[in-house]
Design a protein around this motif. Structure first.
Motif, short mmCIF file in Angstrom:
data_model
loop_
_atom_site.label_atom_id
_atom_site.label_comp_id
_atom_site.label_asym_id
_atom_site.label_seq_id
_atom_site.Cartn_x
_atom_site.Cartn_y
_atom_site.Cartn_z
N VAL A 162 0.83 -1.20 0.00
CA VAL A 162 0.00 0.00 0.00
C VAL A 162 0.87 1.25 0.00
O VAL A 162 0.59 2.21 -0.71
CB VAL A 162 -0.98 -0.01 1.19
N ALA A 163 1.95 1.23 0.78
CA ALA A 163 2.87 2.37 0.82
C ALA A 163 3.41 2.66 -0.57
O ALA A 163 3.40 3.82 -1.02
CB ALA A 163 4.01 2.09 1.79
N TYR A 164 3.85 1.63 -1.26
CA TYR A 164 4.38 1.80 -2.61
C TYR A 164 3.31 2.31 -3.58
O TYR A 164 3.55 3.22 -4.37
CB TYR A 164 4.97 0.48 -3.11
N LYS A 165 2.11 1.75 -3.48
CA LYS A 165 1.01 2.14 -4.38
C LYS A 165 0.51 3.56 -4.10
O LYS A 165 -0.17 4.14 -4.93
CB LYS A 165 -0.15 1.16 -4.25
N CYS A 166 0.85 4.09 -2.93
CA CYS A 166 0.45 5.46 -2.59
C CYS A 166 1.57 6.47 -2.82
O CYS A 166 1.43 7.65 -2.48
CB CYS A 166 -0.01 5.52 -1.14
N GLY A 167 2.69 6.01 -3.36
CA GLY A 167 3.76 6.93 -3.68
C GLY A 167 4.86 7.07 -2.65
O GLY A 167 5.71 7.94 -2.76
N TYR A 168 4.84 6.21 -1.64
CA TYR A 168 5.89 6.24 -0.62
C TYR A 168 6.94 5.19 -0.96
O TYR A 168 6.61 4.07 -1.33
CB TYR A 168 5.32 5.96 0.77
N LYS A 169 8.21 5.56 -0.82
CA LYS A 169 9.30 4.61 -1.10
C LYS A 169 9.62 3.75 0.12
O LYS A 169 10.21 2.70 0.01
CB LYS A 169 10.53 5.37 -1.56
N ASP A 170 9.23 4.23 1.30
CA ASP A 170 9.55 3.54 2.55
C ASP A 170 8.27 3.32 3.36
O ASP A 170 7.51 4.26 3.60
CB ASP A 170 10.55 4.39 3.34
N ALA A 171 8.04 2.07 3.76
CA ALA A 171 6.83 1.73 4.51
C ALA A 171 6.78 2.43 5.86
O ALA A 171 5.70 2.78 6.35
CB ALA A 171 6.74 0.22 4.69
#
Length: 181
Positions: free
Chosen positions: A133-142
């Motif tokens: 979800v973090a990656y799919k929302c544009g975050y590189k780090d969870a």
């Protein structure tokens, strides 16, 4: 209203609070009445169209609306302030100040809000984990995503997933109970 108004995160949170009311008796009645009034106010506010605020001319206001649409479609890989100002042909100062004046939020806060609402939708899918979800929302780090999620909603992504599925299971049980009776 004849047009559909999507639930924003504030409305969803109030609905969550109504569903999870732990009070009883007259206190519960007062609590629910207050939450219903709050829900009504939030829904009425969401019907308002963005209006041009004092200090922003009509030409710049149209550019700010364009910037808002760009952010809504590209919030996962949102353009930087410099890139956005170039795209809409408005200097950075006017973009920052105008966006805040017209939409009562900063550009960064708006992008965060869009990402968090998207994250909630993704968490409803049982197969997605926090890193995905973090990656799919544009975050590189969870961990950055989890911190932002907790800051935005007041609880961690894991807590949200657990509570969301517990609430849905409880509602399903009530529906089955209603059908059986």
């Amino acid at each position: 209203t004849p047009r559909y108004v999507a639930f924003n995160s504030d409305i969803q949170w109030v609905i969550h609070e109504i569903k999870n009311c732990k009070h009883s008796g007259s206190l519960k009645k007062m609590y629910l009445e207050a939450k219903i009034k709050e829900l009504l106010i939030l829904q009425l506010e969401s019907l308002k169209k963005p209006q041009n605020k004092i200090g922003v001319d009509e030409k710049d206001f149209k550019k700010l609306l364009e910037a808002k649409k760009i952010l809504e479609t590209n919030f996962i890989n949102a353009p930087t302030l410099v890139e956005l100002s170039r795209i809409i042909s408005l200097n950075e100062f006017k973009l920052k100040k105008g966006f805040k004046a017209c939409f009562s939020t900063t550009i960064k806060s708006y992008v965060t809000q869009l990402r968090m609402e998207h994250a909630k939708k993704l968490f409803k899918d049982k197969t997605s984990n926090v890193s995905e979800v973090a990656y799919k929302c544009g975050y590189k780090d969870a961990s950055h995503f989890s911190a932002a999620f907790k800051l935005f909603y007041g609880f961690t992504p894991v807590t949200f997933r657990k509570n969301y599925f517990n609430i849905n299971f409880s509602l399903l049980c009530w529906e089955i109970f209603d059908i059986m009776s």
